[in-house]
Scaffold this active site. Structure first.
Site, PDB file in Angstrom:
ATOM      1  N   ASP A 216       0.811  -1.225   0.000  1.00  0.00           N
ATOM      2  CA  ASP A 216       0.000   0.000   0.000  1.00  0.00           C
ATOM      3  C   ASP A 216       0.841   1.269   0.000  1.00  0.00           C
ATOM      4  O   ASP A 216       0.309   2.365   0.007  1.00  0.00           O
ATOM      5  CB  ASP A 216      -0.925  -0.014   1.227  1.00  0.00           C
ATOM      6  CG  ASP A 216      -1.981   1.091   1.192  1.00  0.00           C
ATOM      7  OD1 ASP A 216      -2.542   1.333   0.111  1.00  0.00           O
ATOM      8  OD2 ASP A 216      -2.229   1.711   2.241  1.00  0.00           O
ATOM      9  N   SER A 241      -6.823   5.129   0.050  1.00  0.00           N
ATOM     10  CA  SER A 241      -7.150   3.857  -0.590  1.00  0.00           C
ATOM     11  C   SER A 241      -8.630   3.555  -0.430  1.00  0.00           C
ATOM     12  O   SER A 241      -9.222   3.809   0.623  1.00  0.00           O
ATOM     13  CB  SER A 241      -6.331   2.734   0.036  1.00  0.00           C
ATOM     14  OG  SER A 241      -4.947   2.989  -0.076  1.00  0.00           O
ATOM     15  N   GLN A 291      -5.319  -1.914  -6.959  1.00  0.00           N
ATOM     16  CA  GLN A 291      -5.876  -1.007  -5.948  1.00  0.00           C
ATOM     17  C   GLN A 291      -6.525   0.188  -6.620  1.00  0.00           C
ATOM     18  O   GLN A 291      -6.028   0.689  -7.630  1.00  0.00           O
ATOM     19  CB  GLN A 291      -4.774  -0.506  -5.005  1.00  0.00           C
ATOM     20  CG  GLN A 291      -5.278   0.414  -3.900  1.00  0.00           C
ATOM     21  CD  GLN A 291      -4.135   0.960  -3.053  1.00  0.00           C
ATOM     22  OE1 GLN A 291      -3.451   1.884  -3.463  1.00  0.00           O
ATOM     23  NE2 GLN A 291      -3.929   0.373  -1.890  1.00  0.00           N
TER      24      GLN A 291
END
Length: 299
Positions: A216, A241, A291
């Site tokens: 991430d 996110s 993502q």
């Protein structure tokens, strides 16, 4: 093992407060919310502790629902969805202040032989030829929104040796580039082949959770590059996110060099999509990652 890596392992060592309920804490945040990679990794730890050790994660799908409070504990509740002959499925809900902040579904599999092929690894410079974060970040201090940003970035990434193969987005704000980014990463120290006495989890789950943590950190860089945006550190976008998916294809070690090859096929509607492949140094495709995040230009 570095002190920072030891602290990260402690962060992932959740407290078990009931059979399928765990409690985690957060580290000091760069921004006033819990780092998404942390909550994803902790949720995977919680799920993994309810699964036989012979079964390792092969995929996860997650949604970030609310900003996490870094000053409050996070409670992870595991739902044992299915225990089959080959696959195990778990659902995890992370709760703070009585509200869900994160949701994870993960599937685990007992290893088996099968058809095997993969794409070719892309070219990339040797990681040892690239500058470390400690060497590179001070160069960009004049671009950041405050003099403390470089040190906060270094502190947040101290457990991971992460090296950009090219210039990061915050190096050249205002200059659109191809929507692709590469970083090499590994833990800042070696991990034991066997878990230490008293450890609740061990290899290979630990390596998968650490890769989830790192995944991430930079995945949406390629979105920023396409638009000449430097990111939150230079104050030209705000974002977070939204969802995160990973597929674990082949065994790997998080303390060996891994190439994170990232690109963005699209951004629209205040959202940007990043997709990536993670390769071992010897060319094995280990992980696929996708993502989507909110990316907004401040008004």
């Amino acid at each position: 093992m570095s002190e920072a890596l030891g602290d990260l392992l402690d962060l992932l060592d959740l407290e078990r407060i009931e059979e399928d309920i765990f409690r985690g804490r957060s580290r000091t945040a760069i921004v006033p919310r819990v780092f998404g990679g942390q909550v994803a990794a902790q949720a995977l730890v919680a799920a993994g502790r309810t699964v036989p050790a012979a079964r390792t994660p092969h995929s996860l799908h997650a949604y970030f629902l609310r900003m996490g409070d870094p000053d409050a504990p996070i409670v992870y509740t595991v739902d044992r969805i299915r225990d089959g002959r080959s696959f195990t499925t778990r659902r995890v809900v992370a709760v703070q202040h009585g509200r869900p902040v994160f949701h994870l579904s993960a599937s685990f599999q007992t290893y088996e032989d099968g058809l095997d092929h993969q794409a070719d690894m892309p070219p990339a410079p040797d990681p040892e030829t690239l500058p470390t974060a400690r060497e590179s970040l001070p160069r960009y201090a004049d671009r950041f929104t405050g003099p403390e940003i470089a040190e906060r970035l270094l502190e947040a990434r101290a457990a991971v040796d992460l090296r950009y193969a090219g210039e990061p987005p915050y190096a050249t704000p205002g200059e659109p580039r191809a929507p692709r980014s590469q970083v090499w990463f590994r833990t800042n120290g070696k991990l034991a082949d066997d878990p230490p006495p008293g450890a609740v989890w061990g290899d290979p789950l630990l390596h998968v959770c650490l890769a989830t943590y790192v995944s991430d950190m930079t995945l949406l860089d390629s979105v920023l590059l396409a638009h000449g945006r430097g990111g939150w550190a230079v104050g030209d976008v705000v974002g977070a996110s939204l969802d995160h998916a990973m597929w674990f294809h082949r065994p790997f070690r998080a303390d060996d060099w891994l190439l994170y090859d990232q690109e963005s096929p699209t951004s629209s509607g205040g959202r940007g999509l990043g997709q990536a492949r993670i390769w071992t140094r010897d060319g094995r495709l280990a992980i696929t990652v996708i993502q989507e995040g909110v990316i907004r230009v401040p008004r």
